[in-house]
Design an enzyme around this catalytic site. Structure first.
Site, PDB file in Angstrom:
ATOM      1  N   CYS A  23     -31.466-121.328  46.646  1.00 28.40           N
ATOM      2  CA  CYS A  23     -32.257-122.494  47.033  1.00 28.40           C
ATOM      3  C   CYS A  23     -31.342-123.689  47.279  1.00 28.40           C
ATOM      4  O   CYS A  23     -30.549-124.065  46.406  1.00 28.40           O
ATOM      5  CB  CYS A  23     -33.260-122.814  45.928  1.00 28.40           C
ATOM      6  SG  CYS A  23     -34.230-124.298  46.276  1.00 28.40           S
ATOM      7  N   HIS A  77     -18.519-111.884  47.878  1.00 30.04           N
ATOM      8  CA  HIS A  77     -19.132-112.478  49.073  1.00 30.04           C
ATOM      9  C   HIS A  77     -20.657-112.550  48.951  1.00 30.04           C
ATOM     10  O   HIS A  77     -21.347-112.714  49.955  1.00 30.04           O
ATOM     11  CB  HIS A  77     -18.727-111.708  50.336  1.00 30.04           C
ATOM     12  CG  HIS A  77     -17.274-111.882  50.698  1.00 30.04           C
ATOM     13  ND1 HIS A  77     -16.618-111.077  51.601  1.00 30.04           N
ATOM     14  CD2 HIS A  77     -16.353-112.789  50.275  1.00 30.04           C
ATOM     15  CE1 HIS A  77     -15.358-111.471  51.712  1.00 30.04           C
ATOM     16  NE2 HIS A  77     -15.171-112.498  50.912  1.00 30.04           N
ATOM     17  N   GLU A 111      -7.897 -95.627  58.012  1.00 33.27           N
ATOM     18  CA  GLU A 111      -6.653 -95.772  58.786  1.00 33.27           C
ATOM     19  C   GLU A 111      -5.871 -96.928  58.177  1.00 33.27           C
ATOM     20  O   GLU A 111      -6.427 -97.694  57.388  1.00 33.27           O
ATOM     21  CB  GLU A 111      -6.989 -96.073  60.251  1.00 33.27           C
ATOM     22  CG  GLU A 111      -7.830 -97.332  60.374  1.00 33.27           C
ATOM     23  CD  GLU A 111      -8.447 -97.523  61.749  1.00 33.27           C
ATOM     24  OE1 GLU A 111      -8.489 -96.568  62.527  1.00 33.27           O
ATOM     25  OE2 GLU A 111      -8.880 -98.657  62.002  1.00 33.27           O
ATOM     26  N   ARG A 169     -30.683-107.227  58.330  1.00 34.67           N
ATOM     27  CA  ARG A 169     -29.741-106.437  57.512  1.00 34.67           C
ATOM     28  C   ARG A 169     -30.366-106.092  56.157  1.00 34.67           C
ATOM     29  O   ARG A 169     -30.123-105.010  55.611  1.00 34.67           O
ATOM     30  CB  ARG A 169     -28.420-107.196  57.355  1.00 34.67           C
ATOM     31  CG  ARG A 169     -27.627-107.188  58.677  1.00 34.67           C
ATOM     32  CD  ARG A 169     -26.329-107.939  58.579  1.00 34.67           C
ATOM     33  NE  ARG A 169     -25.416-107.391  57.615  1.00 34.67           N
ATOM     34  CZ  ARG A 169     -24.392-108.072  57.095  1.00 34.67           C
ATOM     35  NH1 ARG A 169     -24.179-109.326  57.464  1.00 34.67           N
ATOM     36  NH2 ARG A 169     -23.586-107.511  56.232  1.00 34.67           N
ATOM     37  N   GLN A 222     -16.440-106.849  48.437  1.00 33.47           N
ATOM     38  CA  GLN A 222     -16.736-107.864  49.445  1.00 33.47           C
ATOM     39  C   GLN A 222     -18.104-107.604  50.058  1.00 33.47           C
ATOM     40  O   GLN A 222     -18.601-108.409  50.833  1.00 33.47           O
ATOM     41  CB  GLN A 222     -15.671-107.821  50.549  1.00 33.47           C
ATOM     42  CG  GLN A 222     -14.268-108.110  50.081  1.00 33.47           C
ATOM     43  CD  GLN A 222     -13.255-107.777  51.167  1.00 33.47           C
ATOM     44  OE1 GLN A 222     -12.961-108.587  52.043  1.00 33.47           O
ATOM     45  NE2 GLN A 222     -12.706-106.571  51.113  1.00 33.47           N
ATOM     46  N   ASP A 257     -24.166-105.438  50.027  1.00 31.49           N
ATOM     47  CA  ASP A 257     -25.181-104.420  49.723  1.00 31.49           C
ATOM     48  C   ASP A 257     -25.178-104.112  48.220  1.00 31.49           C
ATOM     49  O   ASP A 257     -24.322-104.591  47.464  1.00 31.49           O
ATOM     50  CB  ASP A 257     -24.932-103.146  50.566  1.00 31.49           C
ATOM     51  CG  ASP A 257     -23.613-102.452  50.218  1.00 31.49           C
ATOM     52  OD1 ASP A 257     -23.387-102.130  49.037  1.00 31.49           O
ATOM     53  OD2 ASP A 257     -22.791-102.210  51.143  1.00 31.49           O
ATOM     54  N   GLY A 300     -11.494 -99.157  51.864  1.00 32.55           N
ATOM     55  CA  GLY A 300     -12.383 -99.419  53.000  1.00 32.55           C
ATOM     56  C   GLY A 300     -12.473-100.868  53.427  1.00 32.55           C
ATOM     57  O   GLY A 300     -13.557-101.349  53.749  1.00 32.55           O
TER      58      GLY A 300
END
Ligand code: BJW
Length: 241
Positions: free
Chosen positions: A123, A115, A210, A60, A97, A100, A182
């Site tokens: 570490c 997050h 939605e 990722r 959250q 990126d 989102g």
């Protein structure tokens, strides 16, 4: 006519980065349809198979850094909003959250990554976290203490405490507008922020493709792609009255 908002909390989720080429979690074909959440996003999963978890996050991280993954107009609009608020004394807390860095690349200067962040490593020996853009490998050295083989992704797994919660709850308790963008409203504590904001008397707005799980908790909702909804909403907020 209602007063323009003075203290906004914006919460974003994976949906805002979808149009930048990053997958969501729970939509059809999303990340959790391909990998087991328990195996890659829990401390137990990491203890059982650290190599598998590191490979998942290494992939990722590489995807995030590849050409073509760029902030979209929704990230840019929030960056614009943050700069405008900083300039006229109004307050905006941008909580994501997402792990990126697309809000930062879209121009936001202060982002609360509740997050964690994919481009940092933590570490397990000294507890320090450092900027990290390479793969985390068994031989990787901690930039802070030099210990080998003790780095993990700087992300929050299920069962772990999200970051900066005190700051987030204090700001929610004093906001006059809460906007959720989102996110499916599946994951707590973020899914409970709308109720905290309502308790503070704030107006609440959902911007999503939605209706989310918590859609009925919002006073107002708009549905469509974030790249269209968010710039339009930001223009409304910044329009002279
Ligand atoms: C678009 C779009 C487009 C698509 N435009 N929209 C009750 C209270 C408190 C805790 C719990 C509770 N019940 C259970 C818990 C525990 C647990 C939990 O919530 N479990 C649920 C599954 C029930 N929570 C935790 O363990 C958390 N820690 C915790 O609670 O500590 C104790 C505590 C309690 C109280 C206060 C403080 C602390 C930790 C949760 C960690 C989540 N980690 C992950 C992985 C992080 C690293 C990684 O990225 O790999 O975070 S899981 C994953 O889900 C990731 C996401 O950030 C998170 C949320 O996902 P998101 O963003 O909502 O994505 P999707 O895919 O679900 O939704 C996308 C949405 O976008 C959809 O609605 C689409 O329609 C929409 N969309 N395209 C606009 N173009």
């Amino acid at each position: 006519m209602s007063l323009p908002p003075q203290r906004i909390v914006v919460l974003t989720g994976a949906g805002i980065s979808k149009e930048s080429g990053l997958d969501t979690f729970r939509d059809a074909g999303g990340i959790w349809s391909r990998v087991s959440l328990e195996e890659v996003a829990t401390p137990e999963g990491f203890r059982a198979d650290p190599a598998k978890v590191q490979a998942f996050y290494n992939d990722r991280r590489r995807q995030l850094l590849q050409t073509g993954v760029e902030p979209n107009p929704a990230h840019a609009a929030l960056g614009r909003l943050e700069r405008a608020f900083a300039g006229d004394g109004r307050e905006l807390l941008l909580v994501t959250q997402n792990i990126d860095d697309l809000h930062e690349r879209g121009g936001a200067r202060q982002v609360v990554h509740m997050h964690g962040e994919l481009l940092r490593a933590r570490c397990l020996h000294c507890g320090g976290d450092s900027a990290w853009t390479a793969d985390i490998e068994p031989k990787s050295l901690c930039p802070t203490c030099g210990t080998a083989g003790r780095l993990r992704p700087h992300v929050v797994w299920f069962g772990e405490m999200p970051m900066e919660m005190e700051r987030i709850y204090l700001t929610l308790a004093a906001c006059d507008l809460f906007v959720s963008i989102g996110t499916s409203g599946n994951v707590y504590p973020a899914a409970g922020f709308v109720q905290e904001a309502r308790s503070a008397g704030a107006h609440t707005l959902e911007l999503n493709l939605e209706p989310s799980e918590g859609a009925t908790l919002f006073a107002e909702a708009r549905y469509g792609p974030a790249s269209e909804l968010v710039p339009a909403w930001v223009e409304e907020v910044l329009a002279p009255r």
